[in-house]
Design an enzyme around this catalytic site. Structure first.
Site, PDB file in Angstrom:
ATOM      1  N   ALA A  52     122.888 -16.597  65.992  1.00 27.23           N
ATOM      2  CA  ALA A  52     121.987 -17.165  64.990  1.00 27.23           C
ATOM      3  C   ALA A  52     121.957 -16.290  63.726  1.00 27.23           C
ATOM      4  O   ALA A  52     123.000 -15.821  63.268  1.00 27.23           O
ATOM      5  CB  ALA A  52     120.597 -17.379  65.590  1.00 27.23           C
ATOM      6  N   CYS A  53     120.757 -16.032  63.192  1.00 29.47           N
ATOM      7  CA  CYS A  53     120.649 -15.293  61.931  1.00 29.47           C
ATOM      8  C   CYS A  53     121.158 -13.858  62.048  1.00 29.47           C
ATOM      9  O   CYS A  53     121.380 -13.203  61.030  1.00 29.47           O
ATOM     10  CB  CYS A  53     119.199 -15.268  61.448  1.00 29.47           C
ATOM     11  SG  CYS A  53     118.668 -16.861  60.827  1.00 29.47           S
ATOM     12  N   SER A  54     121.305 -13.356  63.266  1.00 27.63           N
ATOM     13  CA  SER A  54     121.784 -11.976  63.423  1.00 27.63           C
ATOM     14  C   SER A  54     123.295 -11.905  63.622  1.00 27.63           C
ATOM     15  O   SER A  54     123.824 -10.829  63.913  1.00 27.63           O
ATOM     16  CB  SER A  54     121.075 -11.308  64.602  1.00 27.63           C
ATOM     17  OG  SER A  54     119.752 -11.011  64.238  1.00 27.63           O
TER      18      SER A  54
END
Ligand code: COA
Length: 373
Positions: free
Chosen positions: A155-157
């Site tokens: 995801a966002c990481s």
């Protein structure tokens, strides 16, 4: 063990931008139509009307003023409310790989690196266009890189996890030059008919070249330390997947798009990330005041203000913690890399900084860097 460094970065920005004013006008037109079509049921109290969105709320709650998108007309059409990106025949490179290649070419050029000298490609993003062949293998073929390539998703990481994966390949000796790309078509999984989240995301592609120190160009970034963390949470979900074709509502159901409990995410992720940064600083023998700049994940300006306050003991200014939310919105894994790419030219040799991501999972990653001579 070999030493891994960041040699360069690249950025590709789609040509079309949507302002808050344009986005809110299309959402409100859609909501008005929806309410009009259900006027009788709403009047009878059987269903709730769709609420209106507001430009002022969006800017105040998030810091977002605009976002770039791969397809503007579909997103803004009240009868469509989604990007329209045509499928491509199998003999053409995918849209995601094409975006990644553009960002990658800039990173390679800035490092003075030839594609054939890259021996691994990682495509790290929050959504992949297809299961296989991997986007990363398309990028590898298109550029003419050697070695191996694969996709990964956190995801966002995804970008910080990708940087650590790349650095670990370099440290262990299994690769010397690793290209890590983050093509993000966030508009593809955003529900543009959800008032509470329709404004959050934008599209972009970034690239980071991670290499063995002896290969790296002058002015590279030493990686002082990388750290990753995950902790299960249901507060950000996307249930889209390859088994959904059997779901009664199919792939159009709202839960097959981005869904979040924004308040809870805000409250839970801020302390988690601030603690992680402070602990990692301590392990490296550093303090918040040793950081010249923090390139934080770009989800919400208020979140970043709070995180930097907890790390520094006071609010960071725009120079210490730059934001790109006003023009790019949240671009998932690419956000902290855009901030790093656009706001790092002025950092002097010996100065240190932090690239930090956080998001769904929950997941978070910290990459401490120091500018080399
Ligand atoms: N326009 C106008 N009003 C809106 C609105 C919109 N587009 N969206 C929500 N509101 C309303 C809400 O209904 C609520 O009204 P109420 O008080 O009458 O119930 C009010 O504004 C506040 O809503 P809330 O959801 O509490 O706002 P917020 O201050 O938490 O901001 C986010 C919303 C999403 C910007 C914020 O929670 C956030 O950024 N969270 C973290 C998100 C994140 O990082 N996600 C990770 C993605 S990878």
């Amino acid at each position: 063990m070999k030493t891994a460094v960041i040699s360069s970065t690249g950025l590709w920005t789609p040509p079309n931008s949507i302002s808050n004013e344009e986005l809110v006008a299309s959402y409100n037109a859609w909501a008005e139509n929806w309410n009009l079509e259900r006027e009788a049921d709403i009047a009878a109290g059987l269903i709730e009307p769709k609420p209106m969105s507001s430009v002022e709320f969006i800017e105040k709650a998030s810091g977002i003023k605009a976002r770039y998108v791969m397809n503007k007309t579909g997103v803004l059409d009240p009868d469509i409310m989604a990007p329209r990106i045509p499928e491509r025949p199998n003999d053409q490179i995918s849209v995601m790989a094409e975006m990644a290649v553009k960002a990658a070419r800039e990173a390679l050029e800035r490092a003075g690196r030839r594609p054939e000298d890259v021996d691994a490609v990682i495509c790290a993003a929050s959504n992949m266009q297809r299961a296989y062949p991997a986007m990363a293998i398309e990028v590898q073929k298109e550029l003419g890189c050697s070695g191996f390539a694969f996709d990964m998703n956190v995801a966002c990481s995804s970008a910080t996890f990708g940087i650590q994966a790349a650095a670990d390949f370099v440290r262990s000796g299994s690769a010397r030059s690793v290209l890590m790309v983050n093509p993000e078509i966030c508009s593809g999984h955003l529900n543009f008919t959800d008032r509470d989240s329709h404004f959050i995301f934008g599209d972009v592609a970034t690239a980071v070249l991670v290499e063995e120190e002896s290969l790296a160009p002058a002015g590279h970034w030493k990686i002082l330390g990388t750290k990753l963390k995950t902790e299960f949470s249901n507060n950000i979900r996307n249930n889209f997947g390859f088994l959904n074709r059997t779901a009664p509502e199919g792939i159009d159901a709202p839960d097959k798009l981005f869904v979040q409990e924004g308040r809870k995410v805000f409250k839970e992720v801020v302390p988690m990330v601030a603690t992680m940064i402070t602990e990692h600083l301590g392990e490296l023998g550093l303090q918040g005041t040793d950081l010249r700049r923090m390139w934080l994940h770009q989800a919400n300006a208020n979140m970043n203000r709070l995180i930097s306050s907890k790390v520094l003991g006071r609010e960071a200014n725009e120079d210490e913690s730059p934001t790109v939310l006003d023009t790019y919105a949240n671009t998932s894994s690419a956000g902290s890399i855009i901030a790093f790419h656009k706001h790092s030219e002025d950092i002097r040799p010996g100065e240190r900084g932090l690239i930090c991501s956080f998001g769904a999972g929950y997941s978070a990653g910290t990459v401490f860097v120091e500018k080399a001579a």
